[in-house]
Write an enzyme that holds these catalytic residues in place. Sequence first.
Site, PDB file in Angstrom:
ATOM      1  N   THR A   1      -4.252   0.867  -2.881  1.00  0.00           N
ATOM      2  CA  THR A   1      -5.078   1.991  -3.312  1.00  0.00           C
ATOM      3  C   THR A   1      -5.120   2.001  -4.837  1.00  0.00           C
ATOM      4  O   THR A   1      -4.064   1.940  -5.475  1.00  0.00           O
ATOM      5  CB  THR A   1      -4.485   3.307  -2.764  1.00  0.00           C
ATOM      6  OG1 THR A   1      -4.449   3.217  -1.339  1.00  0.00           O
ATOM      7  CG2 THR A   1      -5.321   4.504  -3.179  1.00  0.00           C
TER       8      THR A   1
ATOM      9  N   ASP B   1       0.846  -1.205   0.000  1.00  0.00           N
ATOM     10  CA  ASP B   1       0.000   0.000   0.000  1.00  0.00           C
ATOM     11  C   ASP B   1       0.877   1.249   0.000  1.00  0.00           C
ATOM     12  O   ASP B   1       0.661   2.186   0.768  1.00  0.00           O
ATOM     13  CB  ASP B   1      -0.936  -0.005   1.201  1.00  0.00           C
ATOM     14  CG  ASP B   1      -2.075   1.027   1.066  1.00  0.00           C
ATOM     15  OD1 ASP B   1      -2.392   1.410  -0.085  1.00  0.00           O
ATOM     16  OD2 ASP B   1      -2.637   1.438   2.092  1.00  0.00           O
TER      17      ASP B   1
ATOM     18  N   ASP C   1       2.764   2.742   8.005  1.00  0.00           N
ATOM     19  CA  ASP C   1       1.503   2.023   7.784  1.00  0.00           C
ATOM     20  C   ASP C   1       1.700   0.679   7.085  1.00  0.00           C
ATOM     21  O   ASP C   1       1.494   0.532   5.886  1.00  0.00           O
ATOM     22  CB  ASP C   1       0.515   2.873   6.981  1.00  0.00           C
ATOM     23  CG  ASP C   1      -0.922   2.387   7.169  1.00  0.00           C
ATOM     24  OD1 ASP C   1      -1.101   1.253   7.644  1.00  0.00           O
ATOM     25  OD2 ASP C   1      -1.847   3.144   6.847  1.00  0.00           O
TER      26      ASP C   1
ATOM     27  N   ASN D   1       1.319   7.444   2.877  1.00  0.00           N
ATOM     28  CA  ASN D   1       1.985   6.531   3.808  1.00  0.00           C
ATOM     29  C   ASN D   1       3.486   6.770   3.891  1.00  0.00           C
ATOM     30  O   ASN D   1       4.221   5.952   4.432  1.00  0.00           O
ATOM     31  CB  ASN D   1       1.716   5.072   3.407  1.00  0.00           C
ATOM     32  CG  ASN D   1       0.297   4.647   3.726  1.00  0.00           C
ATOM     33  OD1 ASN D   1      -0.370   5.259   4.549  1.00  0.00           O
ATOM     34  ND2 ASN D   1      -0.178   3.608   3.064  1.00  0.00           N
TER      35      ASN D   1
ATOM     36  N   LYS E   1       2.113   4.724  -1.101  1.00  0.00           N
ATOM     37  CA  LYS E   1       1.524   5.933  -1.684  1.00  0.00           C
ATOM     38  C   LYS E   1       2.015   7.117  -0.853  1.00  0.00           C
ATOM     39  O   LYS E   1       2.492   6.929   0.285  1.00  0.00           O
ATOM     40  CB  LYS E   1      -0.005   5.856  -1.658  1.00  0.00           C
ATOM     41  CG  LYS E   1      -0.596   5.602  -0.271  1.00  0.00           C
ATOM     42  CD  LYS E   1      -2.092   5.335  -0.356  1.00  0.00           C
ATOM     43  CE  LYS E   1      -2.647   4.980   1.022  1.00  0.00           C
ATOM     44  NZ  LYS E   1      -4.083   4.638   0.963  1.00  0.00           N
TER      45      LYS E   1
END
Length: 448
Positions: free
Chosen positions: A174, A134, A152, A139, A136
């Site tokens: 995401t 994840d 995260d 994070n 991005k």
Amino acid sequence: MDDKGTVLMQKYELGRLLGQGTFAKVYYARNIKTTQSVAIKVIDKEKVLKVGLMDQIKREISVMRLVRHPNIVQLYEVMASKTKIYFVIEYVKGGELFNKVAKGRLKEDVARRYFQQLISAVDFCHSRGVYHRDLKPENLLLDENGNLKVSDFGLSALAESKRQDGLLHTTCGTPAYVAPEVISRKGYDGAKADIWSCGVILFVLLAGYLPFHDLNLMEMYRKIGRGEYKCPNWFPSEARKLLSKILDPVASTRISIAKIKENSWFRKGFEDKSTNIEAETREVAPGDVNEALGSSDRNIVERKESVKPTNLNAFDIISLSAGFDLSGLFEEQQDHRREARFTSMLSATTIISNLEDLAKRLRFKVMKKHGGLIKMEGSKEGRKGVLAIDAEIFEITSQCHLVEIKKSNGDTLEYQKLWKEHMRPALKDIIWTWQGDQLLQQQQQQQP
């Protein structure tokens, strides 16, 4: 627990609230003995048990114990009480990298430095058998010296999560940053999927907007699947070439991290700190969490009502495709809409549990529930009649659900205010597409 100045476990003094979600709140805190600043993530045990997320919490602990690196947020300690789990983590006060990018594109040298630190951290994770899944800008945090810190790890996977085919099979991440092979749900290499996300991040740093974007989610997926993007004219030619190798839609031919590190554009001013890291892994008291869980806790999960939502076939999805214009959920100018749809990778049971918790906080009654439909009604002094809200859950795949929320009765302006101020923020942790929509909006104005 929410009050500033509360002393936790006779060890940490809690300060201001830094952020919160459905299951957790994050506070600034100070170690009373050493005066060290830390962040403490306070997780509501009853809520995570109720929706069956305790294994995910334990996995996050295991992962953060393995990845001790200068560019990864450090987990210092895990503690637990009868009702809460506490992650004591490194306090990174520079905020999210997203906040920098939201103001526009970064200079080449700055973007390259962040990308170098990101690749260094991700490479270290992979060497420990950890795949983030994840990645991005939201994070990625920045410390007081402007150094990047990956955070995260709630969706991360360990090497043992692979099936016999050697691939991961859980669809997560995401949408705008997720690799095409993850979307296809045919199994994927966690390292290759992380590399793709790093490429999207590099594009965002240099451009100020996303490479793959469309207000229609299904069309965006098609662009991702084809690797269909266009670099703006200010991109350096070397960076363009590197991006074309990272954003290769065919995972088997996508560039590896080792090759990225050999790239001439990447190597300018690069200092790899990973080689100086000790291999030791520090215990962070995972036993405390297990001890705090009784056998009765396990029963909470087992007794949860099984919900079977309406299944959507291909024709249903096509007919709803206009509804996949998800940016309208969160754009201020679209708040007049009476209905909203979003996708979630959580189970129908978990989604309904969150909706029931939300209704309780709003002092709404859950009037009727069957299959994937939940009806909420609330009336109190000052309201113009009864405000009624319907939420219906549809199954797209076994791991993906479409949720439609709409006002079925009551004052529209009141509903708009309720949605904007209370419902939308409360639901952000269950919405798969919640993060990244802001960049989608911005790029409509910035893209040449």
